[in-house]
Design a protein around this motif. Structure first.
Motif, PDB file in Angstrom:
ATOM      1  N   TRP A  74      64.868  31.890  33.286  1.00  0.00           N
ATOM      2  CA  TRP A  74      63.809  32.601  33.875  1.00  0.00           C
ATOM      3  C   TRP A  74      63.874  34.150  33.669  1.00  0.00           C
ATOM      4  CZ3 TRP A  74      62.883  35.764  37.963  1.00  0.00           C
ATOM      5  CH2 TRP A  74      61.885  35.592  38.685  1.00  0.00           C
ATOM      6  N   LEU A  75      65.171  34.311  33.679  1.00  0.00           N
ATOM      7  CA  LEU A  75      65.228  36.161  33.452  1.00  0.00           C
ATOM      8  C   LEU A  75      64.829  36.438  32.030  1.00  0.00           C
ATOM      9  CD1 LEU A  75      68.571  36.696  35.681  1.00  0.00           C
ATOM     10  CD2 LEU A  75      66.107  37.307  36.310  1.00  0.00           C
ATOM     11  N   LYS A  76      65.282  35.689  31.333  1.00  0.00           N
ATOM     12  CA  LYS A  76      65.123  35.849  29.711  1.00  0.00           C
ATOM     13  C   LYS A  76      63.755  36.077  29.453  1.00  0.00           C
ATOM     14  CE  LYS A  76      65.782  33.967  25.103  1.00  0.00           C
ATOM     15  NZ  LYS A  76      66.393  33.063  24.270  1.00  0.00           N
ATOM     16  N   GLU A  77      62.691  35.332  29.950  1.00  0.00           N
ATOM     17  CA  GLU A  77      61.492  35.348  29.586  1.00  0.00           C
ATOM     18  C   GLU A  77      60.692  36.521  30.409  1.00  0.00           C
ATOM     19  OE1 GLU A  77      59.164  32.040  30.319  1.00  0.00           O
ATOM     20  OE2 GLU A  77      59.093  32.196  32.604  1.00  0.00           O
ATOM     21  N   ARG A  78      61.655  37.378  31.405  1.00  0.00           N
ATOM     22  CA  ARG A  78      60.958  38.597  31.959  1.00  0.00           C
ATOM     23  C   ARG A  78      61.848  39.784  31.591  1.00  0.00           C
ATOM     24  NH1 ARG A  78      60.087  33.884  34.449  1.00  0.00           N
ATOM     25  NH2 ARG A  78      58.665  33.969  35.956  1.00  0.00           N
ATOM     26  N   GLY A  79      62.427  39.445  30.232  1.00  0.00           N
ATOM     27  CA  GLY A  79      63.030  40.799  29.533  1.00  0.00           C
ATOM     28  C   GLY A  79      64.465  41.257  30.167  1.00  0.00           C
ATOM     29  N   CYS A  80      64.791  40.489  31.099  1.00  0.00           N
ATOM     30  CA  CYS A  80      66.369  40.859  31.518  1.00  0.00           C
ATOM     31  C   CYS A  80      67.101  41.039  30.575  1.00  0.00           C
ATOM     32  CB  CYS A  80      66.661  39.793  32.723  1.00  0.00           C
ATOM     33  SG  CYS A  80      68.456  40.206  33.388  1.00  0.00           S
ATOM     34  N   THR A  81      68.195  42.092  30.602  1.00  0.00           N
ATOM     35  CA  THR A  81      69.122  42.337  29.542  1.00  0.00           C
ATOM     36  C   THR A  81      70.736  42.398  30.311  1.00  0.00           C
ATOM     37  OG1 THR A  81      68.978  44.772  29.948  1.00  0.00           O
ATOM     38  CG2 THR A  81      67.643  43.847  28.135  1.00  0.00           C
ATOM     39  N   ALA A  99      74.959  34.149  30.041  1.00  0.00           N
ATOM     40  CA  ALA A  99      74.240  35.414  29.500  1.00  0.00           C
ATOM     41  C   ALA A  99      74.665  35.507  28.245  1.00  0.00           C
ATOM     42  CB  ALA A  99      75.066  36.240  30.520  1.00  0.00           C
ATOM     43  N   ALA A 100      76.077  35.074  27.629  1.00  0.00           N
ATOM     44  CA  ALA A 100      76.373  35.249  26.417  1.00  0.00           C
ATOM     45  C   ALA A 100      75.385  34.555  25.624  1.00  0.00           C
ATOM     46  CB  ALA A 100      77.844  35.131  26.158  1.00  0.00           C
ATOM     47  N   ARG A 101      75.216  33.369  25.995  1.00  0.00           N
ATOM     48  CA  ARG A 101      74.298  32.315  25.055  1.00  0.00           C
ATOM     49  C   ARG A 101      72.811  33.184  24.882  1.00  0.00           C
ATOM     50  NH1 ARG A 101      74.431  28.450  21.542  1.00  0.00           N
ATOM     51  NH2 ARG A 101      72.915  26.724  21.719  1.00  0.00           N
ATOM     52  N   ALA A 102      72.321  33.856  25.855  1.00  0.00           N
ATOM     53  CA  ALA A 102      71.091  34.452  25.971  1.00  0.00           C
ATOM     54  C   ALA A 102      71.205  35.795  25.235  1.00  0.00           C
ATOM     55  CB  ALA A 102      70.581  34.411  27.262  1.00  0.00           C
ATOM     56  N   GLY A 103      72.332  36.553  25.128  1.00  0.00           N
ATOM     57  CA  GLY A 103      72.463  37.674  24.392  1.00  0.00           C
ATOM     58  C   GLY A 103      72.384  38.913  25.573  1.00  0.00           C
ATOM     59  N   MET A 104      72.612  38.406  26.745  1.00  0.00           N
ATOM     60  CA  MET A 104      72.669  39.387  27.824  1.00  0.00           C
ATOM     61  C   MET A 104      74.319  39.871  28.370  1.00  0.00           C
ATOM     62  SD  MET A 104      70.416  37.477  30.693  1.00  0.00           S
ATOM     63  CE  MET A 104      68.482  36.932  30.218  1.00  0.00           C
ATOM     64  N   SER A 105      74.226  40.838  29.019  1.00  0.00           N
ATOM     65  CA  SER A 105      75.363  41.550  29.418  1.00  0.00           C
ATOM     66  C   SER A 105      75.647  40.753  30.921  1.00  0.00           C
ATOM     67  CB  SER A 105      75.780  42.827  29.661  1.00  0.00           C
ATOM     68  OG  SER A 105      74.541  43.462  30.523  1.00  0.00           O
ATOM     69  N   CYS A 106      77.051  40.606  31.207  1.00  0.00           N
ATOM     70  CA  CYS A 106      77.402  40.039  32.596  1.00  0.00           C
ATOM     71  C   CYS A 106      78.354  40.733  33.144  1.00  0.00           C
ATOM     72  CB  CYS A 106      77.478  38.599  32.328  1.00  0.00           C
ATOM     73  SG  CYS A 106      78.083  37.863  33.905  1.00  0.00           S
ATOM     74  N   VAL A 107      78.300  41.116  34.389  1.00  0.00           N
ATOM     75  CA  VAL A 107      79.201  41.575  35.284  1.00  0.00           C
ATOM     76  C   VAL A 107      79.692  40.638  36.402  1.00  0.00           C
ATOM     77  CG1 VAL A 107      80.001  43.748  36.374  1.00  0.00           C
ATOM     78  CG2 VAL A 107      78.499  44.185  34.618  1.00  0.00           C
ATOM     79  N   ALA A 108      80.980  40.502  36.476  1.00  0.00           N
ATOM     80  CA  ALA A 108      81.306  39.393  37.238  1.00  0.00           C
ATOM     81  C   ALA A 108      82.515  39.970  38.280  1.00  0.00           C
ATOM     82  CB  ALA A 108      82.059  38.048  36.878  1.00  0.00           C
ATOM     83  N   ILE A 109      82.149  39.897  39.540  1.00  0.00           N
ATOM     84  CA  ILE A 109      83.046  40.316  40.660  1.00  0.00           C
ATOM     85  C   ILE A 109      83.463  39.173  41.377  1.00  0.00           C
ATOM     86  CG2 ILE A 109      82.919  41.678  43.083  1.00  0.00           C
ATOM     87  CD1 ILE A 109      80.441  42.962  41.892  1.00  0.00           C
ATOM     88  N   VAL A 110      84.975  39.360  41.160  1.00  0.00           N
ATOM     89  CA  VAL A 110      85.874  38.095  41.844  1.00  0.00           C
ATOM     90  C   VAL A 110      86.815  38.232  42.638  1.00  0.00           C
ATOM     91  CG1 VAL A 110      85.332  36.573  39.717  1.00  0.00           C
ATOM     92  CG2 VAL A 110      87.340  37.980  39.652  1.00  0.00           C
ATOM     93  N   GLU A 148      73.181  51.118  40.256  1.00  0.00           N
ATOM     94  CA  GLU A 148      73.541  52.012  39.501  1.00  0.00           C
ATOM     95  C   GLU A 148      73.304  51.658  37.984  1.00  0.00           C
ATOM     96  OE1 GLU A 148      77.915  52.132  40.158  1.00  0.00           O
ATOM     97  OE2 GLU A 148      77.688  52.817  42.238  1.00  0.00           O
ATOM     98  N   ARG A 149      73.536  50.255  37.514  1.00  0.00           N
ATOM     99  CA  ARG A 149      73.312  50.059  36.076  1.00  0.00           C
ATOM    100  C   ARG A 149      72.219  49.368  35.738  1.00  0.00           C
ATOM    101  NH1 ARG A 149      79.749  48.455  34.894  1.00  0.00           N
ATOM    102  NH2 ARG A 149      78.792  47.710  33.037  1.00  0.00           N
ATOM    103  N   GLY A 150      71.161  49.072  36.555  1.00  0.00           N
ATOM    104  CA  GLY A 150      70.071  48.412  36.378  1.00  0.00           C
ATOM    105  C   GLY A 150      70.323  46.700  36.047  1.00  0.00           C
ATOM    106  N   LEU A 151      71.077  46.222  36.578  1.00  0.00           N
ATOM    107  CA  LEU A 151      71.407  44.981  36.465  1.00  0.00           C
ATOM    108  C   LEU A 151      70.729  44.033  37.559  1.00  0.00           C
ATOM    109  CD1 LEU A 151      75.445  45.282  36.004  1.00  0.00           C
ATOM    110  CD2 LEU A 151      73.675  44.841  34.102  1.00  0.00           C
ATOM    111  N   THR A 152      70.556  42.889  37.316  1.00  0.00           N
ATOM    112  CA  THR A 152      69.827  41.892  37.827  1.00  0.00           C
ATOM    113  C   THR A 152      71.004  41.220  38.853  1.00  0.00           C
ATOM    114  OG1 THR A 152      68.007  41.368  36.629  1.00  0.00           O
ATOM    115  CG2 THR A 152      68.309  39.857  38.477  1.00  0.00           C
ATOM    116  N   ASP A 153      70.834  41.028  40.172  1.00  0.00           N
ATOM    117  CA  ASP A 153      71.848  40.553  40.792  1.00  0.00           C
ATOM    118  C   ASP A 153      71.625  38.927  41.013  1.00  0.00           C
ATOM    119  OD1 ASP A 153      73.587  39.581  42.837  1.00  0.00           O
ATOM    120  OD2 ASP A 153      73.181  41.109  44.334  1.00  0.00           O
TER     121      ASP A 153
END
Length: 344
Positions: A74-81, A99-110, A148-153
């Motif tokens: 859903w995010l990919k077709e909306r241009g999310c990176t 995210a890797a499959r889609a070519g996006m970056s991912c930040v994980a907080i654990v 700060e980094r323009g990421l989608t939560d």
């Protein structure tokens, strides 16, 4: 046009997973997991049929892959990176991989005690991992990084597509079984999965009168973090935030479920209960011994809840039951398994 029912993944229900451009679909074959009969276990427990919906066979070993696949699509077709989320591990691993499959970056907080198996998947997929000692700051940290980094939560409490994808679990159960079961047991943290499956059952009941009544729903939690089970036992509509969490490492650690009241409504005709981890391991071991089906500790809590429901007379020898197995046992807290084994 391809018949969606030739699709052996959750995307056979593409009408429930709308995309403007089907080419945006990001998939690793998630969903359409087996519904396994546990015949000897059913006899041991005292039910006519027990079925295990085995989500461990998803690509990263948990049902979180459904949510990650649809949300990332859903995010990919909306241009999310790039995306960011907080989770105790399973969802972070799933989103890192998709995210890797889609070519996006991912930040994980654990959290600091995240399971090694989930960390490995995150690192292999190239995610940026932030480990928090104070888990109460997870939401705050996630929102800050998103800004700060323009990421989608894509954390669970702010991502409707995650719940929408989990509806496919309920659709699959009924298609595979050919009818509604009498009862559905779901390991529960925040309750999103249970609510999603309920929505699927309600949709099916409204669109196919031959199915009859949807099943009674049962939520299971660990005694060390059981705000929903506590409220249900007390007959309260108020979910009081849980204090100190004392549960196995992994999932089902939601001290203040935002949709807890909805979960209480959903289980009104069924129940919500909590068990000790040792009881969950015992129930999971019985299933493995009787039918060779391996499930995680979280699913063991649902099996323990089934034992309790039968003991209370809520279910009997005529009942057909489905248990949601949310994750592979390879993502269970090894310390809890070792302690349980030592007491056998």
């Amino acid at each position: 046009m391809t018949d969606p029912h030739n699709e052996t993944s959750m995307w056979r229900y593409a009408s429930h997973l709308p995309l403007d451009n089907p080419a945006a679909r990001v998939s690793l074959g998630e969903g359409w997991t087996p519904l396994l009969p546990a015949e000897r276990y059913a006899r041991a427990v005292g039910c006519r049929e027990v079925w295990i919906k085995d989500e461990s066979q998803n690509p990263t070993g948990t049902f979180k892959d459904r949510s990650a696949a649809y949300t990332i699509s859903w995010l990919k077709e909306r241009g999310c990176t790039g995306v960011v989320l907080n989770s105790t591990g399973n969802a972070s691993a799933a989103f890192a991989v998709y995210a890797a499959r889609a070519g996006m970056s991912c930040v994980a907080i654990v959290p600091a005690d995240v399971l090694t198996e989930n960390l490995l998947q995150m690192h292999l997929a190239g995610a940026e991992v932030h480990v928090l000692d104070d888990w109460s700051r997870a939401r705050e940290r996630t929102k800050a990084l998103a800004t700060e980094r323009g990421l989608t939560d894509v954390s669970a409490d702010c991502t409707p597509t995650r719940e929408q994808a989990k509806q496919t679990v309920g659709l699959e159960i009924v298609e595979q079984l050919g009818r509604f079961p009498d009862a559905f047991f779901c390991p529960t943290g925040g309750g999103i999965a249970l609510l999603a499956v309920r929505r699927a059952f309600e949709w099916l009941a409204a669109n196919d009168q031959t199915l009859g009544k949807p099943p009674r729903l049962f939520a299971s939690q660990f005694a060390g973090c059981a705000p929903i089970a506590k409220a249900f036992k007390e007959g309260s509509r108020l979910i009081a935030p849980w204090g100190a969490i004392d549960t196995p490492r992994g999932g089902m650690r939601t001290p203040n479920p935002r949709r807890g009241t909805e979960v209480l409504d959903a289980v009104a005709l069924g129940g919500a209960s909590a068990c000790e981890p040792s009881d969950a391991v015992h129930a999971a071991r019985l299933l493995a011994k009787e039918d060779g089906i391996l499930v995680g500790i979280e699913t063991g809590s649902a099996l323990a809840a089934l034992h309790g429901a039968v003991a209370k007379g809520q279910l009997d020898a005529s009942s057909t039951v489905v248990i949601l197995s949310t994750t592979t046992p390879l993502k269970s807290d090894p310390a809890v398994l070792r302690r349980s084994a030592a007491t056998q």
